[in-house]
Design a protein around this motif. Structure first.
Motif, PDB file in Angstrom:
ATOM      1  N   VAL A 168       0.851  -1.202   0.000  1.00 28.75           N
ATOM      2  CA  VAL A 168       0.000   0.000   0.000  1.00 28.75           C
ATOM      3  C   VAL A 168       0.879   1.241   0.000  1.00 28.75           C
ATOM      4  O   VAL A 168       0.659   2.179  -0.768  1.00 28.75           O
ATOM      5  CB  VAL A 168      -0.943   0.014   1.235  1.00 28.75           C
ATOM      6  CG1 VAL A 168      -1.722   1.320   1.312  1.00 28.75           C
ATOM      7  CG2 VAL A 168      -1.891  -1.168   1.188  1.00 28.75           C
ATOM      8  N   TRP A 169       1.877   1.245   0.854  1.00 31.54           N
ATOM      9  CA  TRP A 169       2.764   2.402   0.953  1.00 31.54           C
ATOM     10  C   TRP A 169       3.554   2.628  -0.328  1.00 31.54           C
ATOM     11  O   TRP A 169       3.688   3.758  -0.785  1.00 31.54           O
ATOM     12  CB  TRP A 169       3.716   2.237   2.136  1.00 31.54           C
ATOM     13  CG  TRP A 169       3.066   2.552   3.445  1.00 31.54           C
ATOM     14  CD1 TRP A 169       1.836   3.110   3.632  1.00 31.54           C
ATOM     15  CD2 TRP A 169       3.610   2.350   4.745  1.00 31.54           C
ATOM     16  NE1 TRP A 169       1.577   3.254   4.961  1.00 31.54           N
ATOM     17  CE2 TRP A 169       2.636   2.804   5.670  1.00 31.54           C
ATOM     18  CE3 TRP A 169       4.806   1.819   5.221  1.00 31.54           C
ATOM     19  CZ2 TRP A 169       2.853   2.749   7.047  1.00 31.54           C
ATOM     20  CZ3 TRP A 169       5.004   1.776   6.592  1.00 31.54           C
ATOM     21  CH2 TRP A 169       4.047   2.236   7.488  1.00 31.54           C
ATOM     22  N   SER A 170       4.083   1.533  -0.883  1.00 30.87           N
ATOM     23  CA  SER A 170       4.920   1.699  -2.082  1.00 30.87           C
ATOM     24  C   SER A 170       4.076   2.200  -3.260  1.00 30.87           C
ATOM     25  O   SER A 170       4.597   2.804  -4.194  1.00 30.87           O
ATOM     26  CB  SER A 170       5.614   0.386  -2.440  1.00 30.87           C
ATOM     27  OG  SER A 170       4.663  -0.576  -2.841  1.00 30.87           O
ATOM     28  N   GLN A 171       2.755   1.973  -3.185  1.00 30.32           N
ATOM     29  CA  GLN A 171       1.880   2.462  -4.254  1.00 30.32           C
ATOM     30  C   GLN A 171       1.295   3.837  -3.920  1.00 30.32           C
ATOM     31  O   GLN A 171       0.370   4.306  -4.580  1.00 30.32           O
ATOM     32  CB  GLN A 171       0.760   1.445  -4.513  1.00 30.32           C
ATOM     33  CG  GLN A 171       1.290   0.156  -5.135  1.00 30.32           C
ATOM     34  CD  GLN A 171       0.269  -0.973  -5.155  1.00 30.32           C
ATOM     35  OE1 GLN A 171      -0.804  -0.856  -4.578  1.00 30.32           O
ATOM     36  NE2 GLN A 171       0.604  -2.062  -5.823  1.00 30.32           N
ATOM     37  N   GLY A 172       1.829   4.438  -2.857  1.00 29.31           N
ATOM     38  CA  GLY A 172       1.399   5.780  -2.476  1.00 29.31           C
ATOM     39  C   GLY A 172       0.038   5.824  -1.792  1.00 29.31           C
ATOM     40  O   GLY A 172      -0.589   6.879  -1.686  1.00 29.31           O
ATOM     41  N   GLY A 173      -0.408   4.675  -1.297  1.00 25.41           N
ATOM     42  CA  GLY A 173      -1.709   4.609  -0.615  1.00 25.41           C
ATOM     43  C   GLY A 173      -1.662   5.232   0.771  1.00 25.41           C
ATOM     44  O   GLY A 173      -0.605   5.328   1.392  1.00 25.41           O
ATOM     45  N   GLU A 174      -2.851   5.644   1.224  1.00 28.68           N
ATOM     46  CA  GLU A 174      -2.970   6.292   2.517  1.00 28.68           C
ATOM     47  C   GLU A 174      -3.222   5.215   3.572  1.00 28.68           C
ATOM     48  O   GLU A 174      -4.248   4.538   3.527  1.00 28.68           O
ATOM     49  CB  GLU A 174      -4.207   7.192   2.434  1.00 28.68           C
ATOM     50  CG  GLU A 174      -4.082   8.546   3.105  1.00 28.68           C
ATOM     51  CD  GLU A 174      -5.443   9.232   3.087  1.00 28.68           C
ATOM     52  OE1 GLU A 174      -5.893   9.608   4.161  1.00 28.68           O
ATOM     53  OE2 GLU A 174      -6.035   9.330   1.991  1.00 28.68           O
ATOM     54  N   LEU A 175      -2.285   5.022   4.475  1.00 27.04           N
ATOM     55  CA  LEU A 175      -2.461   4.016   5.530  1.00 27.04           C
ATOM     56  C   LEU A 175      -1.583   4.375   6.721  1.00 27.04           C
ATOM     57  O   LEU A 175      -0.366   4.433   6.605  1.00 27.04           O
ATOM     58  CB  LEU A 175      -2.076   2.624   4.992  1.00 27.04           C
ATOM     59  CG  LEU A 175      -2.203   1.454   5.965  1.00 27.04           C
ATOM     60  CD1 LEU A 175      -3.640   1.246   6.437  1.00 27.04           C
ATOM     61  CD2 LEU A 175      -1.680   0.166   5.326  1.00 27.04           C
ATOM     62  N   LYS A 176      -2.250   4.642   7.853  1.00 24.06           N
ATOM     63  CA  LYS A 176      -1.497   5.016   9.050  1.00 24.06           C
ATOM     64  C   LYS A 176      -1.600   3.915  10.109  1.00 24.06           C
ATOM     65  O   LYS A 176      -2.657   3.316  10.269  1.00 24.06           O
ATOM     66  CB  LYS A 176      -2.063   6.326   9.622  1.00 24.06           C
ATOM     67  CG  LYS A 176      -1.241   7.548   9.212  1.00 24.06           C
ATOM     68  CD  LYS A 176      -1.630   8.777   9.991  1.00 24.06           C
ATOM     69  CE  LYS A 176      -0.809   8.904  11.246  1.00 24.06           C
ATOM     70  NZ  LYS A 176       0.255   9.823  11.295  1.00 24.06           N
ATOM     71  N   ILE A 177      -0.483   3.652  10.787  1.00 26.71           N
ATOM     72  CA  ILE A 177      -0.479   2.648  11.854  1.00 26.71           C
ATOM     73  C   ILE A 177      -0.464   3.385  13.194  1.00 26.71           C
ATOM     74  O   ILE A 177       0.340   4.310  13.382  1.00 26.71           O
ATOM     75  CB  ILE A 177       0.774   1.739  11.784  1.00 26.71           C
ATOM     76  CG1 ILE A 177       1.154   1.394  10.336  1.00 26.71           C
ATOM     77  CG2 ILE A 177       0.623   0.506  12.667  1.00 26.71           C
ATOM     78  CD1 ILE A 177       0.301   0.426   9.626  1.00 26.71           C
ATOM     79  N   HIS A 178      -1.333   2.977  14.101  1.00 21.27           N
ATOM     80  CA  HIS A 178      -1.438   3.647  15.402  1.00 21.27           C
ATOM     81  C   HIS A 178      -1.253   2.646  16.545  1.00 21.27           C
ATOM     82  O   HIS A 178      -1.623   1.485  16.415  1.00 21.27           O
ATOM     83  CB  HIS A 178      -2.820   4.288  15.574  1.00 21.27           C
ATOM     84  CG  HIS A 178      -3.239   5.160  14.438  1.00 21.27           C
ATOM     85  ND1 HIS A 178      -3.095   6.528  14.467  1.00 21.27           N
ATOM     86  CD2 HIS A 178      -3.780   4.854  13.234  1.00 21.27           C
ATOM     87  CE1 HIS A 178      -3.549   7.031  13.317  1.00 21.27           C
ATOM     88  NE2 HIS A 178      -3.966   6.042  12.555  1.00 21.27           N
ATOM     89  N   GLY A 179      -0.702   3.124  17.645  1.00 22.75           N
ATOM     90  CA  GLY A 179      -0.581   2.298  18.850  1.00 22.75           C
ATOM     91  C   GLY A 179      -1.353   2.942  19.988  1.00 22.75           C
ATOM     92  O   GLY A 179      -1.101   4.090  20.348  1.00 22.75           O
TER      93      GLY A 179
END
Ligand code: CO
Length: 212
Positions: A168-179
Motif C-alpha cells: 500500500v505504501w509503495s503504491q502511495g496509498g494512505e495508511l497510518k499505523i497507530h498504537g
C-alpha cells in the motif's frame, strides 16, 4: 452457570431499539461495509472494542486475539490485514493493548500452559528486546504497564513487516499505523503517538520486502 436464553431476549430488545430509531437499520446494514479502521485488540472480555470508541456497526473492522499480537505466521491475522488493506482499503490500522492484560502477566510468569505458551512466547520476546528498560522499573504495576505499551509498539512494528501493508505504501496509498492502550482503570484510550514512519526507517534495511 449463566442461562444463555436471556441473550436471545436481549437480542430481541436490541433489534426493537434499533428499528425504533430507524426502520431500515438492518436493511442498510446488510448492504455492505466500508470501515476506515482495522482494530487489532486483545480478546479480553472487559474490552468493549466498538463501545469504547463510540463506533457504530460498519465503522471498524475488528480482529482480536490474546494480548493483541501481530504474529507474521498467523494465517488468520494475515488474511484479516490483507482483506482490510486491499479490499476494504482501510486508512488506519490500530493496535490496541490494555493495562491489566492477563496475557502480559502470564508471559512474565512462565509456567506450563500448553499451547498458550507458544503464543505467549512472542510477548516474552518483547520483554527480552526491552529487558534493560523494564528491569529498571521497580514498581510492579508500572512494570506491567510499560510492557503493555512496549508490546503495542512491537506489534505495530510487526504490522510494518507485512507485505500487504508495504505494498500500500509503495503504491502511495494512505495508511497510518497507530498504537493505543486502553486504560481499563479509567476507561480512557491513550494514544502512544507512535511514529511508524520513523520506526520503519529504522528496520527498513532488512524488512523492506521491495514491494515497489
Ligand atoms: Co489482554
Amino acid at each position: 452457570m449463566a442461562d444463555l436464553k436471556n441473550i436471545f431476549e436481549k437480542n430481541e430488545k436490541w433489534i426493537q431499539e434499533k428499528l425504533q430509531i430507524d426502520k431500515d437499520y438492518f436493511k442498510n446494514l446488510s448492504k455492505g461495509q466500508s470501515p476506515e479502521i482495522l482494530y487489532i485488540g486483545c480478546s479480553d472480555s472487559r474490552i468493549p472494542a466498538e463501545d469504547m470508541m463510540g463506533a457504530e456497526p460498519g465503522e471498524v473492522f475488528v480482529h482480536r486475539n490474546v494480548a493483541n499480537q501481530v504474529v507474521t505466521t498467523d494465517f488468520n491475522l494475515n488474511a484479516v490485514v490483507q482483506y482490510a488493506v486491499e479490499v476494504l482499503k482501510v486508512k488506519h490500522i490500530v493496535i490496541c493493548g490494555h493495562y491489566e492484560c492477563g496475557g502480559i502477566k502470564a508471559a512474565l510468569n512462565p509456567s506450563d500452559m500448553g499451547q498458550i505458551n507458544s503464543w505467549l512466547q512472542n510477548l516474552r520476546d518483547v520483554y527480552r528486546l526491552h529487558a534493560k528498560e523494564i528491569k529498571l522499573i521497580t514498581d510492579p504495576v508500572k512494570r506491567f504497564d510499560r510492557l503493555v505499551e512496549l508490546n503495542v509498539l512491537e506489534q505495530a512494528i510487526n504490522v510494518l513487516k507485512i507485505d500487504h501493508v508495504q505494498k500500500v505504501w509503495s503504491q502511495g496509498g494512505e495508511l497510518k499505523i497507530h498504537g493505543w492502550v486502553f486504560d481499563i482503570r479509567s476507561g480512557k484510550i491513550i494514544d502512544l503517538n507512535l511514529n511508524m514512519e520513523k520506526e520503519f526507517a529504522k528496520i527498513k534495511d532488512i524488512y523492506d520486502l521491495g514491494q515497489s
